[in-house]
Design an enzyme around this catalytic site. Structure first.
Site, PDB file in Angstrom:
ATOM      1  N   CYS A   1       0.809  -1.223   0.000  1.00 22.27           N
ATOM      2  CA  CYS A   1       0.000   0.000   0.000  1.00 22.27           C
ATOM      3  C   CYS A   1       0.842   1.273   0.000  1.00 22.27           C
ATOM      4  O   CYS A   1       0.666   2.155  -0.848  1.00 22.27           O
ATOM      5  CB  CYS A   1      -0.990  -0.011   1.171  1.00 22.27           C
ATOM      6  SG  CYS A   1      -0.259   0.184   2.816  1.00 22.27           S
TER       7      CYS A   1
ATOM      8  N   HIS B   1      -2.687   1.415   6.764  1.00 22.83           N
ATOM      9  CA  HIS B   1      -3.049   1.305   5.352  1.00 22.83           C
ATOM     10  C   HIS B   1      -3.259   2.689   4.754  1.00 22.83           C
ATOM     11  O   HIS B   1      -3.789   3.594   5.405  1.00 22.83           O
ATOM     12  CB  HIS B   1      -4.312   0.466   5.165  1.00 22.83           C
ATOM     13  CG  HIS B   1      -4.571   0.117   3.733  1.00 22.83           C
ATOM     14  ND1 HIS B   1      -3.886  -0.883   3.074  1.00 22.83           N
ATOM     15  CD2 HIS B   1      -5.415   0.655   2.810  1.00 22.83           C
ATOM     16  CE1 HIS B   1      -4.309  -0.965   1.823  1.00 22.83           C
ATOM     17  NE2 HIS B   1      -5.232  -0.044   1.640  1.00 22.83           N
TER      18      HIS B   1
ATOM     19  N   HIS C   1      -5.904   1.926  -4.509  1.00 27.63           N
ATOM     20  CA  HIS C   1      -4.878   1.450  -3.588  1.00 27.63           C
ATOM     21  C   HIS C   1      -4.395   0.056  -3.960  1.00 27.63           C
ATOM     22  O   HIS C   1      -4.965  -0.616  -4.826  1.00 27.63           O
ATOM     23  CB  HIS C   1      -5.405   1.467  -2.145  1.00 27.63           C
ATOM     24  CG  HIS C   1      -6.507   0.467  -1.896  1.00 27.63           C
ATOM     25  ND1 HIS C   1      -6.725  -0.127  -0.668  1.00 27.63           N
ATOM     26  CD2 HIS C   1      -7.485  -0.052  -2.712  1.00 27.63           C
ATOM     27  CE1 HIS C   1      -7.767  -0.944  -0.736  1.00 27.63           C
ATOM     28  NE2 HIS C   1      -8.236  -0.922  -1.957  1.00 27.63           N
TER      29      HIS C   1
END
Length: 344
Positions: A259, A308, A320
Site C-alpha cells: 500500500c 493502510h 490502492h
C-alpha cells in the site's frame, strides 16, 4: 424364623472390572468424538478469517517497511562515515608527513628540536598540553601539531559514530528478520485456509472481488469530484497507470507494490519524495479530517494504527494496493475504517 443375612457385596475384583470397563467406554466415546470430522467452515467464514490474516500481515508489513527504511538509511550513513574516516586518515598521514619533512630539514641544518623529536615518537596531545614544549617549537610547527590534534579528535569521533551506527544496524537487521518472519507466517496461515476451499468457491470469491472493483471504478471515473491537479494530480495519474499490478509485501514498484509502496512510488514519479511507511505518510502533509473535504489525489489513511494508505479517487472511492492476492484497484472508502486524509 426369618433370616437376617446381609446382602451379598460385590467382590473387589468385580468392582475393578466394572470400573475399568466404564473407563474404557468413556475413552472410546471421547476418541470417537475427536475422530469425528468437524464441520467444514463455509466459504464466507474462510474469507473472513483470511481477510483478517491479510490485515494482520499488512500491519507487520508496514513495520517491516519501517525497519527496511531505517536499515537503508543506516547503511548509507555508515558508508559516508567510513569514507570520511578514510579521507581523514589520508589527511592525517599527509600532516604527519609534512611534520616529518620539517624534522628532516632541521636535522640537516643542525639537529632536530628535542620537542619535535619527542613528538615524532609519541602522541602530539602530550606536548600541546605542556607550555614548555610549545615554547621550544616554531610557529609553523605549533600550527602543524594543532592541525594533527584536531584531525585525530575528528577521526576518533567519526569512528565512534560509525561504531554506534553499526550496532544500531545489527539491531535493525534483527528486527527486520522478525517482521519478515511474522509477515510470512500470517500469509502462510491464510494460504492454508484458502487451500480448504474448492475451485468453485475460490472462483466465486474472485468473481465477487472483480464485480466490486468494477463497480468502484465506474463510480470513481463517473464521479463529479474535482480533478486532481499539481503534484497530487501527477502522483494520482502514476498510480492509475499501475491498476492491475499485484500486491507484494515490501514492494515499491515498478511492477508490484504494497500500500505505501504504491503511494511513495507514485509521488516519486511526480518528483516528490515522501516517507516510505503509511504511518510516516500520515504525518507528512496537511491533515484533512472530513471525507467531504477530500480531493482526488489526496492520501487516505485507514485503521486506528494507520497501517493502510491509498489515493482518494473521488465519489467515495479509493485507489490502492489492497492486500496479498489482490491487484492495485479501486474500492469503496467505506470498506475500511477511515481515519483522515493527507494533502501533499
Amino acid at each position: 424364623m426369618a433370616s437376617h443375612r446381609r446382602p451379598k457385596q460385590p467382590s473387589r475384583t468385580r468392582v475393578t472390572v466394572l470400573t475399568a470397563t466404564a473407563a474404557a467406554a468413556v475413552a472410546l466415546t471421547s476418541q470417537a468424538a475427536q475422530a469425528a470430522p468437524s464441520a467444514k467452515p463455509s466459504k464466507d467464514e474462510v474469507k473472513s478469517k483470511v481477510d483478517k490474516l491479510y490485515e494482520e500481515a499488512e500491519k507487520a508489513t508496514e513495520k517491516y517497511n519501517g525497519a527496511k527504511e531505517k536499515q537503508d538509511k543506516l547503511e548509507k550513513q555508515i558508508g559516508n562515515l567510513q569514507d570520511k574516516v578514510a579521507r581523514g586518515q589520508d589527511d592525517l598521514n599527509d600532516l604527519r608527513g609534512g611534520l616529518g619533512s620539517m624534522a628532516s630539514a632541521q636535522y640537516r641544518t643542525g639537529g632536530i628540536d628535542p620537542s619535535l623529536q619527542l613528538f615524532l615518537s609519541a602522541d602530539p596531545d602530550d606536548y600541546l598540553d605542556k607550555a614548555s614544549t610549545l615554547d621550544q617549537l616554531s610557529g609553523q610547527q605549533v600550527e602543524a601539531l594543532k592541525k594533527i590534534q584536531e584531525k585525530q579528535r575528528a577521526l576518533s569521533q567519526q569512528r565512534q559514530e560509525a561504531s554506534d551506527k553499526l550496532k544500531d544496524l545489527a539491531d535493525t537487521r534483527t528486527e527486520l528478520g522478525k517482521k519478515k518472519k511474522e509477515v510470512q507466517g500470517k500469509l502462510g496461515e491464510a494460504q492454508k485456509l484458502l487451500n480448504t476451499l474448492t475451485a468453485q468457491e475460490k472462483a466465486a470469491i474472485a468473481a465477487d472481488d472483480q464485480r466490486a472493483s468494477r463497480a468502484s471504478e465506474r463510480s470513481a471515473l463517473g464521479g463529479s469530484g474535482k480533478p486532481a491537479t499539481g503534484r497530487a494530480g501527477s502522483a494520482y495519474g502514476a498510480a492509475q497507470s499501475k491498476i492491475g499490478s499485484p500486491y507484494v509485501y515490501g514492494a515499491s514498484g515498478p511492477s508490484s507494490f504494497d500500500c505505501s509502496g504504491l503511494t511513495s512510488w507514485a509521488f516519486a514519479q511526480a518528483g516528490v519524495q515522501i516517507p516510505r511507511t503509511s504511518q510516516a505518510q500520515a504525518s507528512y502533509g496537511t491533515r484533512i479530517a472530513s471525507q467531504s473535504d477530500l480531493q482526488v489525489g489526496d492520501l487516505v489513511i485507514f485503521y486506528s494504527d494507520l497501517h493502510h494508505v491509498g489515493f482518494y479517487a473521488g465519489n467515495g472511492q479509493v485507489l490502492h494496493a489492497p492486500r496479498t492476492g489482490a491487484n492495485v484497484r479501486y474500492e469503496s472508502i467505506n470498506n475500511m475504517p477511515y481515519q483522515f486524509g493527507v494533502r501533499i
